[in-house]
Design an enzyme around this catalytic site. Structure first.
Site, short mmCIF file in Angstrom:
data_model
loop_
_atom_site.label_atom_id
_atom_site.label_comp_id
_atom_site.label_asym_id
_atom_site.label_seq_id
_atom_site.Cartn_x
_atom_site.Cartn_y
_atom_site.Cartn_z
N GLU A 132 1.07 -1.05 0.01
CA GLU A 132 0.04 0.05 -0.18
C GLU A 132 0.77 1.26 0.18
OE1 GLU A 132 -2.85 1.07 -0.70
OE2 GLU A 132 -4.11 1.33 0.83
N THR B 229 -4.21 8.82 -4.25
CA THR B 229 -4.25 8.81 -2.93
C THR B 229 -3.05 9.78 -2.41
OG1 THR B 229 -5.22 6.78 -2.53
CG2 THR B 229 -4.17 7.68 -0.60
N1 LIG Z 1 -2.09 -3.62 -8.28
C1 LIG Z 1 -2.31 -2.42 -8.37
N2 LIG Z 1 -3.54 -2.03 -8.05
C2 LIG Z 1 -4.12 -0.65 -8.09
N3 LIG Z 1 -3.15 0.21 -8.17
C3 LIG Z 1 -1.92 -0.05 -8.30
C4 LIG Z 1 -1.42 -1.58 -8.45
N4 LIG Z 1 -0.03 -1.39 -8.45
C5 LIG Z 1 0.32 -0.12 -8.77
N5 LIG Z 1 -0.77 0.69 -8.44
C6 LIG Z 1 -0.77 2.07 -8.52
O1 LIG Z 1 -1.29 2.79 -7.37
C7 LIG Z 1 -1.94 3.86 -7.79
C8 LIG Z 1 -3.29 3.69 -7.20
O2 LIG Z 1 -3.48 3.75 -6.02
P1 LIG Z 1 -4.25 4.90 -5.04
O3 LIG Z 1 -3.91 6.34 -5.43
O4 LIG Z 1 -4.09 4.33 -3.70
O5 LIG Z 1 -5.80 4.23 -5.60
P2 LIG Z 1 -7.19 3.87 -4.66
O6 LIG Z 1 -7.63 5.05 -3.86
O7 LIG Z 1 -8.20 3.39 -5.54
O8 LIG Z 1 -6.43 2.68 -3.87
C9 LIG Z 1 -1.81 4.04 -9.18
O9 LIG Z 1 -0.86 5.03 -9.50
C10 LIG Z 1 -1.45 2.54 -9.88
O10 LIG Z 1 -0.86 2.68 -10.95
N1 LIG Z 2 -6.65 7.10 4.95
C1 LIG Z 2 -6.38 7.17 3.32
C2 LIG Z 2 -7.31 6.25 2.70
C3 LIG Z 2 -6.93 6.29 1.39
O1 LIG Z 2 -7.83 5.37 0.66
P1 LIG Z 2 -8.08 5.14 -1.01
O2 LIG Z 2 -9.21 4.07 -0.86
O3 LIG Z 2 -8.08 6.39 -1.42
O4 LIG Z 2 -6.82 4.56 -1.12
C4 LIG Z 2 -6.63 8.81 3.10
O5 LIG Z 2 -7.49 9.14 2.96
O6 LIG Z 2 -5.39 9.31 2.29
#
Ligand SMILES: Nc1ncnc2c1ncn2[C@@H]1O[C@H](COP(=O)(O)OP(=O)(O)O)[C@@H](O)[C@H]1O
Ligand SMILES: N[C@@H](CCOP(=O)(O)O)C(=O)O
Length: 306
Positions: free
Chosen positions: A128, A181
């Site tokens: 994460e 995020t």
């Molecule tokens: N297996 C994966 N699944 C989702 N996102 C991924 C993965 N591997 C890498 N990433 C990268 O993580 C980012 C998305 O994560 P994030 O911004 O936390 O989105 P979410 O809020 O949907 O979790 C994107 O830049 C994506 O390319």
């Molecule tokens: N506490 C984090 C949670 C991010 O959740 P996501 O589903 O957008 O990956 C934040 O608020 O930054």
């Protein structure tokens, strides 16, 4: 067992007042993953369907969490990972978390479950961190434990499982825009006024109490976010309109899901949750933005073998 197929659920982090600590698990919305034992050592991502994501294990959250666990356990085999991605990355419903959790859960099952749920959350945090540039577990914990969870601390990692009132439903709208995020975290202030902190921690405490006592009125009183929402709602078109219209049709509360752009509401009963869905649709159908909506029970089981 050589191969396992799993459902890795979407999750709602923060739950209005609990930035980085509260989360709950959704039903029916999630990714599928296949994890397979191989003679060749190491972690290999062999298939990704749905979205364009990196195949190199060290650039994919599923690979990073799997490698962290693999390097510590040093099993005498390797693992292949297939990802069938249904949760759009950057959606705010734990897309990265679902992948991070799926790989470690699958490997743990194939190794005969040497690790408990807290340890799985610990390794998933490593993945994460690749996506959000910080180790937070508020999506990972509900995905692994199911239901509502509170992350008391990440170092040492302590996850508390909270009860789920039976008649609680979630409704979500996912506008088809991407909010990373890491970027939604970068716009947050480093310090907050004491008066806001007091309001926020009172809401967290009362929400936890309300979940324990199935007190829907108190859930309604507690689902407010005076710390994060004022900054992040600028990233979400029509946020205030959605919130006002769902409260009018009886939602207990409405807030940004994770870091957005998804917006969630909690309701007592499926009928209200569906009325909330229509209210969300009404707002966005007047715009050019594509969107999806979901009504979901709270998933008390969490990630599962399918
Ligand atoms: N297996 C994966 N699944 C989702 N996102 C991924 C993965 N591997 C890498 N990433 C990268 O993580 C980012 C998305 O994560 P994030 O911004 O936390 O989105 P979410 O809020 O949907 O979790 C994107 O830049 C994506 O390319
Ligand atoms: N506490 C984090 C949670 C991010 O959740 P996501 O589903 O957008 O990956 C934040 O608020 O930054």
């Amino acid at each position: 067992m050589k191969e396992i197929k799993i459902f890795s659920p979407a999750t709602v982090a923060n739950v209005a007042c609990g930035f980085d600590v509260l989360g709950f698990c959704l039903d029916t919305i999630g990714d599928e993953m296949v994890i397979r034992k191989t003679e060749k050592k190491g972690i290999t991502i062999t298939k990704i369907e749905g979205y364009d994501l990196p195949f190199e294990a060290e650039n994919n959250v599923a690979g990073v969490s799997a490698l962290a666990m693999y390097n510590d356990l040093q099993p005498d085999c390797g693992f292949e990972i297939e990802i069938y991605k249904h949760i759009k990355p950057g959606s705010g419903i734990g897309s990265s978390s679902a992948s991070a959790v799926g790989s470690v859960f699958g490997i743990n099952e194939l190794l005969g479950k040497p690790l408990d749920k807290t340890k799985l959350t610990f390794y998933a945090m490593k993945g994460e961190a690749l996506a959000s540039k910080c180790e937070h577990a508020d999506n990972l914990a509900p995905a692994i434990f199911g239901g509502f969870t509170l992350v008391k601390s990440v170092n040492p990692l302590l996850v508390l499982e909270l009860p789920t009132p039976l008649d609680l439903y979630a409704t979500l709208i996912h506008p088809q825009i991407e909010v990373k995020t890491s970027e939604a975290r970068a716009i947050l202030p480093k310090e907050i006024p004491l008066s806001n902190a007091i309001t926020q921690w009172a809401n967290v405490g009362s929400l936890v109490h309300a979940l324990h006592t199935s007190d829907y009125d108190l859930i309604k009183e507690s689902l407010h976010d005076v710390v994060i929402e004022p900054y992040r709602k600028q990233l979400i078109p029509h946020f205030d309109e959605v919130k006002n219209s769902v409260l009018e049709v009886g939602a207990l509360g409405c807030a940004i899901s994770g870091s957005g752009p998804s917006i969630f509401a909690l309701s007592k009963g499926e009928t209200t949750a569906k009325a909330v869905q229509s209210a969300m649709q009404n707002v966005y159908s007047k715009t050019d933005i594509k969107f999806e909506t979901y009504v979901s029970k709270i998933n008390v089981q969490g990630i599962r073998v399918i």
